[in-house]
Design a protein around this motif. Structure first.
Motif, short mmCIF file in Angstrom:
data_model
loop_
_atom_site.label_atom_id
_atom_site.label_comp_id
_atom_site.label_asym_id
_atom_site.label_seq_id
_atom_site.Cartn_x
_atom_site.Cartn_y
_atom_site.Cartn_z
N VAL A 61 0.85 -1.20 0.00
CA VAL A 61 0.00 0.00 0.00
C VAL A 61 0.88 1.25 0.00
N LYS A 62 1.92 1.26 0.83
CA LYS A 62 2.85 2.40 0.86
C LYS A 62 3.46 2.62 -0.52
N GLU A 63 3.84 1.51 -1.15
CA GLU A 63 4.43 1.56 -2.47
C GLU A 63 3.45 2.16 -3.48
N LYS A 64 2.21 1.72 -3.44
CA LYS A 64 1.19 2.23 -4.36
C LYS A 64 1.01 3.73 -4.16
N MET A 65 0.98 4.16 -2.91
CA MET A 65 0.79 5.57 -2.61
C MET A 65 1.95 6.42 -3.11
N SER A 66 3.14 5.83 -3.14
CA SER A 66 4.31 6.58 -3.60
C SER A 66 4.46 6.54 -5.11
N GLY A 67 3.67 5.69 -5.77
CA GLY A 67 3.75 5.57 -7.22
C GLY A 67 4.87 4.67 -7.70
N ASN A 68 5.46 3.90 -6.80
CA ASN A 68 6.57 3.01 -7.12
C ASN A 68 6.07 1.58 -7.10
N ALA A 69 6.47 0.78 -8.10
CA ALA A 69 5.99 -0.60 -8.17
C ALA A 69 7.13 -1.61 -8.09
N GLU A 70 8.26 -1.22 -7.56
CA GLU A 70 9.42 -2.10 -7.54
C GLU A 70 9.25 -3.28 -6.58
N LEU A 71 8.65 -3.07 -5.44
CA LEU A 71 8.48 -4.15 -4.47
C LEU A 71 7.63 -5.27 -5.06
N LYS A 107 7.18 -6.02 -8.19
CA LYS A 107 7.97 -6.70 -9.22
C LYS A 107 9.00 -7.65 -8.58
N LEU A 108 9.65 -7.19 -7.52
CA LEU A 108 10.66 -8.00 -6.85
C LEU A 108 10.05 -9.25 -6.23
N ILE A 109 8.90 -9.10 -5.60
CA ILE A 109 8.22 -10.26 -5.00
C ILE A 109 7.83 -11.26 -6.08
N GLN A 110 7.31 -10.76 -7.19
CA GLN A 110 6.92 -11.65 -8.28
C GLN A 110 8.14 -12.37 -8.86
N LEU A 111 9.26 -11.67 -8.95
CA LEU A 111 10.49 -12.30 -9.44
C LEU A 111 10.94 -13.41 -8.49
N PHE A 112 10.99 -13.11 -7.20
CA PHE A 112 11.39 -14.12 -6.21
C PHE A 112 10.46 -15.33 -6.24
N ASN A 113 9.16 -15.06 -6.35
CA ASN A 113 8.21 -16.17 -6.40
C ASN A 113 8.41 -17.03 -7.64
N SER A 114 8.68 -16.40 -8.79
CA SER A 114 8.88 -17.20 -10.00
C SER A 114 10.19 -17.99 -9.91
N LEU A 115 11.22 -17.38 -9.34
CA LEU A 115 12.48 -18.11 -9.15
C LEU A 115 12.30 -19.27 -8.19
N ASP A 116 11.53 -19.04 -7.13
CA ASP A 116 11.26 -20.09 -6.15
C ASP A 116 10.48 -21.24 -6.79
N ARG A 117 9.48 -20.90 -7.61
CA ARG A 117 8.72 -21.95 -8.29
C ARG A 117 9.60 -22.74 -9.24
N GLU A 118 10.49 -22.05 -9.96
CA GLU A 118 11.42 -22.75 -10.86
C GLU A 118 12.34 -23.67 -10.08
#
Length: 154
Positions: free
Chosen positions: A109-119, A121-132
């Motif tokens: 939510v903090k990220e959305k309010m700041s207009g930044n979407a890096e967190l 993206k990072l979570i999705q990357l870690f999750n995809s790496l973990d699934r692989e």
């Protein structure tokens, strides 16, 4: 609570009251209709207060924040690497909300309010790496080549 405050139930929370920024109109049928100014801004302000609060999220505040992020239970479940049913149980107060879920939702939510979407993206990357990585651990294939066993290419 003061009597001139309007209890705003539209957000799904029990403790939100408005001092102004709304009008009450009476229809010909006698029913009252409440119109709230800048409802998106109001929801953003509510989310900001919740996120900055020291209180742990309860089921209703978790659900409110998830909806403010415009995320489905499935999307939150994928980010947290849990079953969709688990998120449903948290939102119905059937099982306790773990601290990591509380913290992650606040951060998003903090990220959305700041207009930044890096967190996100990072979570999705870690999750995809973990699934692989889990897929690799689950199945390793071999083939015999020139009399030697070698790992088969995926």
């Amino acid at each position: 609570m003061e009597t001139n405050l309007y209890r705003y139930k539209g957000c799904g929370l029990d403790n939100v009251y408005l001092q102004n920024g709304y009008t009450v109109s009476t229809l010909q049928s006698g029913d009252e209709v409440v119109s709230i100014e800048d409802i998106e801004g109001l929801h953003c302000a509510i989310a900001s207060v919740i996120v900055d609060s020291a209180s742990a999220l309860d089921a209703k505040t978790f659900k409110f924040l998830r909806k403010e992020l415009d995320m489905s239970q499935r999307q939150v479940a994928q980010m947290l690497d849990v079953d969709e049913q688990t998120v449903s149980l948290w939102e119905r107060a059937r099982t306790p909300l773990p601290q990591h879920a509380d913290l992650l939702l606040r951060a998003l939510v903090k990220e959305k309010m700041s207009g930044n979407a890096e967190l996100r993206k990072l979570i999705q990357l870690f999750n995809s790496l973990d699934r692989e990585a889990r897929a690799m651990e689950a199945k390793i294939a071999f083939e015999k080549d020139d009399g030697h066993w070698i790992q088969r290419a995926a």
